[in-house]
Design an enzyme around this catalytic site. Structure first.
Site, PDB file in Angstrom:
ATOM      1  CD  GLU A 182     -27.081  74.278 -66.023  1.00 37.60           C
ATOM      2  OE1 GLU A 182     -28.015  75.058 -65.331  1.00 37.60           O
ATOM      3  OE2 GLU A 182     -27.185  73.298 -65.800  1.00 37.60           O
ATOM      4  CB  SER A 208     -28.658  74.083 -58.677  1.00 40.19           C
ATOM      5  OG  SER A 208     -29.782  74.836 -59.095  1.00 40.19           O
ATOM      6  CD  GLU A 228     -18.293  86.744 -55.788  1.00 45.22           C
ATOM      7  OE1 GLU A 228     -18.499  86.947 -54.612  1.00 45.22           O
ATOM      8  OE2 GLU A 228     -19.110  87.322 -56.667  1.00 45.22           O
ATOM      9  CB  CYS A 288     -31.577  83.422 -65.687  1.00 41.25           C
ATOM     10  SG  CYS A 288     -31.374  81.608 -66.071  1.00 41.25           S
ATOM     11  CB  CYS A 318     -23.845  81.776 -66.215  1.00 41.98           C
ATOM     12  SG  CYS A 318     -24.953  80.526 -66.532  1.00 41.98           S
ATOM     13  CB  CYS A 323     -23.140  77.891 -52.410  1.00 43.40           C
ATOM     14  SG  CYS A 323     -23.739  78.442 -53.835  1.00 43.40           S
ATOM     15  CB  CYS A 369     -29.364  85.093 -62.273  1.00 43.79           C
ATOM     16  SG  CYS A 369     -27.803  84.380 -61.831  1.00 43.79           S
ATOM     17  CG  HIS A 419     -37.053  80.309 -61.495  1.00 47.03           C
ATOM     18  ND1 HIS A 419     -36.784  80.089 -60.086  1.00 47.03           N
ATOM     19  CD2 HIS A 419     -35.823  80.235 -61.898  1.00 47.03           C
ATOM     20  CE1 HIS A 419     -35.527  79.720 -59.960  1.00 47.03           C
ATOM     21  NE2 HIS A 419     -34.815  79.944 -60.897  1.00 47.03           N
ATOM     22  CB  CYS A 468     -28.861  81.704 -54.760  1.00 43.06           C
ATOM     23  SG  CYS A 468     -30.041  81.965 -53.773  1.00 43.06           S
TER      24      CYS A 468
HETATM   25  N1  SAH Z   1     -27.240  77.564 -63.366  1.00 40.54           N
HETATM   26  C1  SAH Z   1     -27.681  76.790 -62.211  1.00 40.54           C
HETATM   27  C2  SAH Z   1     -27.147  77.075 -60.733  1.00 40.54           C
HETATM   28  C3  SAH Z   1     -26.676  78.269 -60.429  1.00 40.54           C
HETATM   29  S1  SAH Z   1     -27.981  79.271 -59.946  1.00 40.54           S
HETATM   30  C4  SAH Z   1     -29.279  77.126 -61.991  1.00 40.54           C
HETATM   31  O1  SAH Z   1     -29.895  77.970 -62.512  1.00 40.54           O
HETATM   32  O2  SAH Z   1     -30.015  76.231 -61.049  1.00 40.54           O
HETATM   33  C5  SAH Z   1     -28.628  78.712 -58.425  1.00 40.54           C
HETATM   34  C6  SAH Z   1     -29.989  79.149 -57.919  1.00 40.54           C
HETATM   35  O3  SAH Z   1     -29.961  80.443 -57.776  1.00 40.54           O
HETATM   36  C7  SAH Z   1     -31.057  79.152 -59.190  1.00 40.54           C
HETATM   37  O4  SAH Z   1     -32.183  78.444 -58.750  1.00 40.54           O
HETATM   38  C8  SAH Z   1     -31.335  80.485 -59.478  1.00 40.54           C
HETATM   39  O5  SAH Z   1     -32.370  80.913 -60.155  1.00 40.54           O
HETATM   40  C9  SAH Z   1     -31.080  81.382 -58.032  1.00 40.54           C
HETATM   41  N2  SAH Z   1     -30.987  82.761 -58.043  1.00 40.54           N
HETATM   42  C10 SAH Z   1     -30.307  83.286 -58.994  1.00 40.54           C
HETATM   43  N3  SAH Z   1     -30.379  84.420 -58.786  1.00 40.54           N
HETATM   44  C11 SAH Z   1     -30.902  84.587 -57.670  1.00 40.54           C
HETATM   45  C12 SAH Z   1     -31.189  86.182 -56.880  1.00 40.54           C
HETATM   46  N4  SAH Z   1     -30.950  87.152 -57.082  1.00 40.54           N
HETATM   47  N5  SAH Z   1     -31.958  85.834 -55.597  1.00 40.54           N
HETATM   48  C13 SAH Z   1     -32.420  84.570 -55.451  1.00 40.54           C
HETATM   49  N6  SAH Z   1     -31.995  83.275 -55.955  1.00 40.54           N
HETATM   50  C14 SAH Z   1     -31.247  83.826 -57.047  1.00 40.54           C
END
Ligand code: SAH
Length: 329
Positions: free
Chosen positions: A150, A178, A83, A108, A104, A97, A111, A203, A319
């Site tokens: 990532e 990121s 997406e 996490c 991935c 974005c 996510c 985080h 995100c």
């Molecule tokens: N893998 C990379 C890039 C993808 S995530 C990274 O982790 O930075 C991009 C951002 O969205 C990250 O900071 C992640 O923690 C955040 N994110 C993931 N799930 C989310 C959610 N449900 N609500 C808000 N931010 C979220």
């Protein structure tokens, strides 16, 4: 558009070298098809239409929010979902974005992408085709690699795409990568010449909590990650954005703001607090008052802290929600 395939095809057709440049100029400027490329001979336009797919991706669905946000679910030629999102801000910025992987491999817990199966790295052309899709809708000027995946685990393809984003109107200074804190990638990003921005998903300041939220913290512990960010800053002189997703009752107390401030050098790091978009993980987003108090404590301790604007909420474009549609599809 697979520019390697395009180049081979042009060579096989006996075309002069400048044709590649012509096709790319039209494409980067937002052309919809080879037919629009009026400085190419008509026969060549037909030959390219047959031999080189105009995009490596096909669009499966598109959602538009009232605030102008557009989210697309796309598939690679081998059927992998990904997406990408266009966000229009009131100050006129048009920010993309982009995804770097389908799924991935990191897990996490908060996510949505982390909950789906990892597919594969995307190619440079698959990354660029996400941006080109939106370039055909509107001029674009900013880009963040905050979609699926990532980016520092697929850095060659990400950098190859970043080399060409300026042709679409997105300079490297307006492009942010990121990362969860993938140290070898941070060092490689610092060593390459493009002036790209680095954003770190942090985080949680405490090791125990961070490992719970982001298992990758066991492999690359936060103190080592921050040291890598400091090396990046020393080399690039570009401040690093810290992303901190605000989870109610988990990482959002004023005491945790102090813990965060204690480990970040304000000359190097700026904090961006992210309102959490619930994704069915059981975790809840912090209340606006808790986010404001957290930000105020960081500011009091000398750190610059902003709260991310939420765009496209009603189409689950924010995100970490990007995988939801793809899994359902
Ligand atoms: N893998 C990379 C890039 C993808 S995530 C990274 O982790 O930075 C991009 C951002 O969205 C990250 O900071 C992640 O923690 C955040 N994110 C993931 N799930 C989310 C959610 N449900 N609500 C808000 N931010 C979220």
């Amino acid at each position: 558009m697979d520019l390697d395939l395009l180049e081979r095809t042009l060579t096989e057709l006996g075309e002069p070298a400048y044709r590649l440049r012509q096709v790319w100029q039209w494409t980067a400027a937002g052309a919809d098809s080879y037919q629009e490329m009026t400085n190419l001979p008509q026969a060549l336009r037909g030959a390219l239409t047959a031999a080189v797919p105009f995009s490596t991706l096909t669009v499966q669905s598109e959602a538009r929010a009232a605030d102008g946000t557009v989210k697309v679910l796309m598939r690679t030629a081998d059927g992998r979902p990904l997406e990408a999102v266009l966000m229009r801000y009131r100050d006129g910025r048009h920010s993309l974005c982009l995804s770097s992987q389908s799924g991935c491999p990191l897990t996490c817990t908060f996510c949505a992408t982390g909950q789906m199966r990892f597919g594969r790295n995307l190619s440079a052309w698959e990354i660029l085709d996400q941006a080109l899709y939106f370039r055909r809708l509107t001029p674009v000027d900013h880009c963040v690699f905050m979609g699926m995946g990532e980016p520092l685990m697929n850095l060659d393809a990400v950098l190859a795409a970043c080399q060409r984003l300026p042709d679409l109107g997105i300079s490297s200074r307006h492009t942010a990568i990121s990362t969860v804190g993938w140290i070898p990638g941070i060092d490689r990003l610092a060593a390459q010449p493009l002036p790209l921005r680095l954003a770190l998903s942090l985080h949680a300041a405490s090791a125990e909590l961070r490992s719970t939220l982001m298992p990758v913290n066991d492999r690359y512990p936060l103190p080592d990650v921050l040291a890598a960010c400091e090396r990046f800053y020393a080399r690039k002189r570009r401040r690093v954005f810290v992303e901190y997703v605000m989870l109610a009752g988990v990482n959002d107390s004023v005491g945790q703001a102090r813990e965060l401030a204690a480990i970040l050098d304000p000359t190097i790091f700026k904090v961006n607090l992210i309102p959490y978009n619930p994704t069915g993980t059981g975790l809840q987003g912090s209340a606006p008052g808790a986010i404001a108090a957290f930000a105020a404590e960081l500011e009091r301790l000398g750190l610059s802290a902003t709260v991310r604007l939420t765009r496209g909420r009603e189409i689950a474009a924010a995100c970490g929600q990007l995988a939801a549609g793809a899994v359902a599809a």
